[in-house]
Design an enzyme around this catalytic site. Structure first.
Site, PDB file in Angstrom:
ATOM      1  N   GLU A 196       1.261  13.931  18.792  1.00 46.18           N
ATOM      2  CA  GLU A 196       0.799  13.730  17.423  1.00 46.18           C
ATOM      3  C   GLU A 196      -0.605  14.264  17.201  1.00 46.18           C
ATOM      4  OE1 GLU A 196       0.547   9.625  16.416  1.00 46.18           O
ATOM      5  OE2 GLU A 196      -0.775   9.133  18.070  1.00 46.18           O
TER       6      GLU A 196
ATOM      7  N   ARG B 168       0.844  -1.202   0.000  1.00 45.11           N
ATOM      8  CA  ARG B 168       0.000   0.000   0.000  1.00 45.11           C
ATOM      9  C   ARG B 168       0.879   1.251   0.000  1.00 45.11           C
ATOM     10  NH1 ARG B 168      -0.739  -1.835   5.752  1.00 45.11           N
ATOM     11  NH2 ARG B 168      -0.018  -0.172   7.133  1.00 45.11           N
TER      12      ARG B 168
ATOM     13  N   ARG C 146      -2.937  -7.049   8.430  1.00 40.37           N
ATOM     14  CA  ARG C 146      -1.710  -6.267   8.290  1.00 40.37           C
ATOM     15  C   ARG C 146      -0.646  -6.886   9.211  1.00 40.37           C
ATOM     16  NH1 ARG C 146      -3.527  -0.974  10.702  1.00 40.37           N
ATOM     17  NH2 ARG C 146      -4.818  -2.466  11.844  1.00 40.37           N
TER      18      ARG C 146
ATOM     19  N   GLU D 279       1.910  -5.738  10.748  1.00 39.45           N
ATOM     20  CA  GLU D 279       2.246  -4.933  11.923  1.00 39.45           C
ATOM     21  C   GLU D 279       1.123  -4.886  12.951  1.00 39.45           C
ATOM     22  OE1 GLU D 279       0.172  -1.933   9.258  1.00 39.45           O
ATOM     23  OE2 GLU D 279       1.336  -3.780   9.040  1.00 39.45           O
TER      24      GLU D 279
ATOM     25  N   ASP E  24      -6.306   6.390   9.615  1.00 42.84           N
ATOM     26  CA  ASP E  24      -6.584   5.084  10.208  1.00 42.84           C
ATOM     27  C   ASP E  24      -6.671   5.227  11.731  1.00 42.84           C
ATOM     28  OD1 ASP E  24      -3.875   5.801  10.016  1.00 42.84           O
ATOM     29  OD2 ASP E  24      -3.176   3.744   9.884  1.00 42.84           O
TER      30      ASP E  24
END
Length: 572
Positions: free
Chosen positions: A535, A231, A298, A300, A334
Site C-alpha cells: 500500500e 463520516r 472510532r 474500529e 490518517d
C-alpha cells in the site's frame, strides 16, 4: 488507506508514454450520527479481548467486523455470564469458546464470486507495455481482480441486524487483508484499474453500490460498515462516473448517476462542511473542510483512541479530540503531521480547523464533472449552474490557497475559534510546510490547462524536497505516521503525475515520466523481493515498502486465490 488502492494506479502510469499555533474550537459542536446497539456491544467485546489477550498482534477492527450467529440479546446474555476479573479481562479459553460459539469469523459474511467480465489477458490491455517481463508482472497484478471479487452474503441481506457489514447488492472488490469491505476513495483507483483491465461492468457495479450508500445515508460512507456511517472520504464519485462514461459511452449510466452526484455536491458544499473566507479585496469565497459527524472513539479503533485520549482530563476536550480523529480519518490522510498544531503531539489534531487544498480541488473536479455529465445528457441549464460553481471555486482556490512565493497551493488554517461566520483571509494562516497535497490541484483540468502555472508548480515540486529516488514523499516530516516521510502512496503519485502529463508542457511531461518510472520501478523490485504489492513504499529506497501508523503494513499476495478470512485465534 488500503493496499488495493495502491496497486491499481501503477497500471495507469504504464499507459502514460506550520503556521503559528492556530487556535482550536472552544468546544465540541456539530452533528452526531447515532451508533447501533450491536456496535456498542462489539466495542465492549473489543475492550475485553484487549485486556484478555494483550496488545501483541491485537487488531481492534477484527472484533467489530464479527457477525452474530444468534440475536444480540442472547449473545449479550452469554457474554455477561463470563467471569470478569477486576481488570476487565476474562479467561482466555472462555473468551475463545464464546467467540467460536456466538460469532462467525470476520470476512465470512462475504462470498467469493468470479467477476463475469474478467479475462486472463484482455484485448488491448496496456498496449504501450512491450517489455516481456514487465508485461508478465502487469498481468499478474491484473489477475488479482478475480481474487478480490466478492458479493455480500444472503445472510447479511436477510438479517442485517446481525452484521456490521452493510447489505450492498452488487458485486464488490475488497482491498484484502484486514480490510474486508468497500472503501470510498480507494474505489476511484480500483475503477481506473478495472477500466485498464476492460472490466467495465464490475466498475459500474462499484459505482452503483456507492450511490446506494449515498441515497440511504445522505453521503458516500468512508466504507461499507455500520461504524463508518458518521463520516465520508475524499469525494471522487463524480470522477468515477466520468471515467466510466469516457470509456464506455454509456449515456444511461451517466444519466442515472447524476441526481446522486448533485446530492453529494450539496453535502460537501453546505452545512458543517461549508466555510466562507473574505479575501483581501473583500470578496467572499465558499470553501470546504472535513468534519466528521462523531465525537466518540472510532469503533474500529476504539481501544486505541481511548489510549490516545487517556491524558485528556476534560470530557468536552475528549469529545473534541475524538471528532478530530474521525475527521482526519475522513480526509484519507490518517494520520499525518499535516493535521497537527504540534507535530510531536497527536492530541493536537485540528483537521476541522483546516481548509485542505486537495479536498477543494476534488470538489472543483466534482463541479466540472457534473457540468460535463449534465451537458452530455442534455440538461444545459444545470450544466451552466455547475460551470458557474466551478469558476467560483477556482477563484476561491486561487485567492485562499495559492502562494506566489512558494509557487504552491497551501492549506489554510481557520482563525475563528467558533469555526462559524465569515472569516477574514490572513496570509500567515497559510500552512507553509510542504506536503504532497500542495500539488494535487495540478490534477484538475482548470489548473493543468494553464501552461505558465504548470511551469511554476513543476519547478516548485522539483525543488520541494519531496521527489526522491523511488517517488514523491507525502511530507518532509519523519514523524512515524503513515502519511508522512518517507512514505509514498500510489494515489499521490498518480494524481500529480497525471496532472503534469496532461498539461502539454514539455518539461512537465518529462518530469511526469521520470517520477512514473521511479515509482513503477520500486513497485516492481519490491514485488520481486516479496511477492506482494504494498500500500505504501519508502521513497528513499527502491524496492522497500513503507511503515508507520496504527496498523501493520499491508501487502497483497499475488498467489492469493481464495477469499481472505481471518481466524480470530490468530489475532489472539
Amino acid at each position: 488507506m488500503k493496499n488495493l488502492l495502491h496497486f491499481t494506479p501503477f497500471l495507469l502510469l504504464f499507459s502514460l508514454s506550520e503556521p503559528t499555533s492556530p487556535p482550536k474550537c472552544s468546544s465540541d459542536s456539530g452533528p452526531i450520527n447515532p451508533t447501533t446497539p450491536l456496535l456498542t456491544f462489539l466495542e465492549n467485546l473489543q475492550e475485553t479481548a484487549l485486556t484478555t489477550f494483550g496488545k501483541s498482534g491485537f487488531d481492534p477492527k477484527l472484533y467489530v467486523d464479527l457477525s452474530l450467529k444468534l440475536d444480540l440479546s442472547a449473545t449479550q446474555s452469554a457474554f455477561q455470564e463470563l467471569h470478569m476479573h477486576s481488570n476487565g479481562s476474562v479467561s482466555a479459553e472462555d473468551l475463545r469458546v464464546f467467540l467460536r460459539q456466538y460469532f462467525e469469523g470476520a470476512g465470512e459474511d462475504l462470498v467469493y464470486v468470479r467477476p463475469e467480465d474478467f479475462v486472463r489477458e484482455p484485448v488491448g490491455f496496456l498496449p504501450k507495455v512491450k517489455n516481456r517481463q514487465v508485461r508478465t508482472w502487469a498481468l499478474q497484478v491484473h489477475s488479482l481482480w478475480k481474487n478480490l471479487s466478492r458479493k455480500v452474503s444472503d445472510e447479511v441481506l436477510k438479517k442485517p441486524e446481525l452484521h456490521t457489514l452493510l447489505p450492498l447488492r452488487q458485486h464488490v472488490i475488497i482491498p484484502g487483508s484486514r480490510f474486508r469491505e468497500v472503501y470510498y476513495w480507494d474505489s476511484y483507483w480500483v475503477i481506473r484499474g478495472l477500466l485498464a483491465s476492460k472490466m467495465h461492468e464490475t466498475a459500474k457495479a462499484i459505482v452503483t453500490n456507492l450511490i446506494s450508500l449515498l441515497e440511504k445515508y445522505g453521503h458516500v460512507l468512508n466504507g461499507a460498515r455500520a461504524y463508518y456511517t458518521n463520516r465520508s472520504q475524499p469525494p471522487l464519485l463524480s470522477a468515477m462516473v466520468r471515467e466510466i462514461y469516457k470509456r464506455t459511452g454509456d449515456l444511461e449510466f451517466a444519466r442515472k448517476s447524476l441526481s446522486a452526484l448533485i446530492k453529494e455536491h450539496k453535502f460537501w458544499s453546505s452545512g458543517i462542511h461549508k466555510v466562507t473566507i473574505r479575501d483581501a479585496k473583500a470578496h467572499n469565497h465558499t470553501l470546504t473542510r472535513y468534519y466528521a459527524m462523531w465525537n466518540k472513539p472510532r469503533p474500529e479503533s476504539s481501544t486505541l483512541d481511548k489510549e490516545l485520549a487517556s491524558n485528556i482530563t476534560s470530557f468536552p476536550e475528549k469529545q473534541h479530540f475524538y471528532r478530530e480523529v474521525a475527521s482526519t480519518a475522513e480526509s484519507g490522510w490518517d494520520f499525518s503531521t499535516r493535521w497537527m498544531r504540534n507535530p510531536s503531539d497527536f492530541t493536537t489534531l485540528a483537521t476541522t480547523l483546516i481548509l485542505p487544498v486537495d479536498l477543494n480541488a476534488f470538489i472543483l473536479g466534482m463541479e466540472l464533472d457534473i457540468a460535463f455529465l449534465v451537458n452530455v445528457t442534455g440538461d444545459f441549464s444545470v450544466s451552466q449552474c455547475f460551470d458557474k460553481a466551478s469558476q467560483a471555486r477556482k477563484k476561491a482556490i486561487e485567492s485562499v490557497f495559492w502562494n506566489a512565493e512558494k509557487e504552491q497551493w497551501l492549506d489554510y488554517w481557520l482563525s475563528n475559534s467558533k469555526c462559524k461566520g465569515v472569516q477574514k483571509w490572513k496570509a500567515w494562516n497559510q500552512n507553509e510546510k510542504t506536503f504532497a497535497s500542495n500539488f494535487i490541484p495540478l490534477w484538475i483540468e482548470s489548473f493543468h490547462s494553464d501552461a505558465l502555472l504548470v511551469q511554476k508548480v513543476a519547478r516548485s515540486l522539483q525543488r520541494s524536497g519531496l521527489v526522491h529516488a523511488a517517488g514523491i514523499a507525502t511530507s518532509l516530516s519523519n514523524s512515524g505516521q503513515q502519511w508522512d516521510f518517507p512514505n509514498g502512496w500510489a494515489p499521490i503519485q498518480h494524481m500529480i503525475i497525471e496532472g503534469l502529463a496532461k498539461s502539454g508542457v514539455k518539461e512537465a511531461r518529462l518530469m511526469a515520466e521520470d517520477i512514473a518510472v521511479r515509482w513503477i520501478r520500486t513497485n516492481y523490485v519490491c514485488f520481486k523481493k516479496t511477492g506482494n504489492m504494498h500500500e505504501k513504499y519508502d521513497v528513499e529506497k527502491c524496492g522497500s515498502f513503507g511503515g508507520g501508523g496504527e496498523y501493520v503494513p499491508q501487502g497483497l499476495i499475488n498467489e492469493l486465490s481464495q477469499p481472505v478470512y481471518t481466524d480470530m485465534q490468530n489475532s489472539e
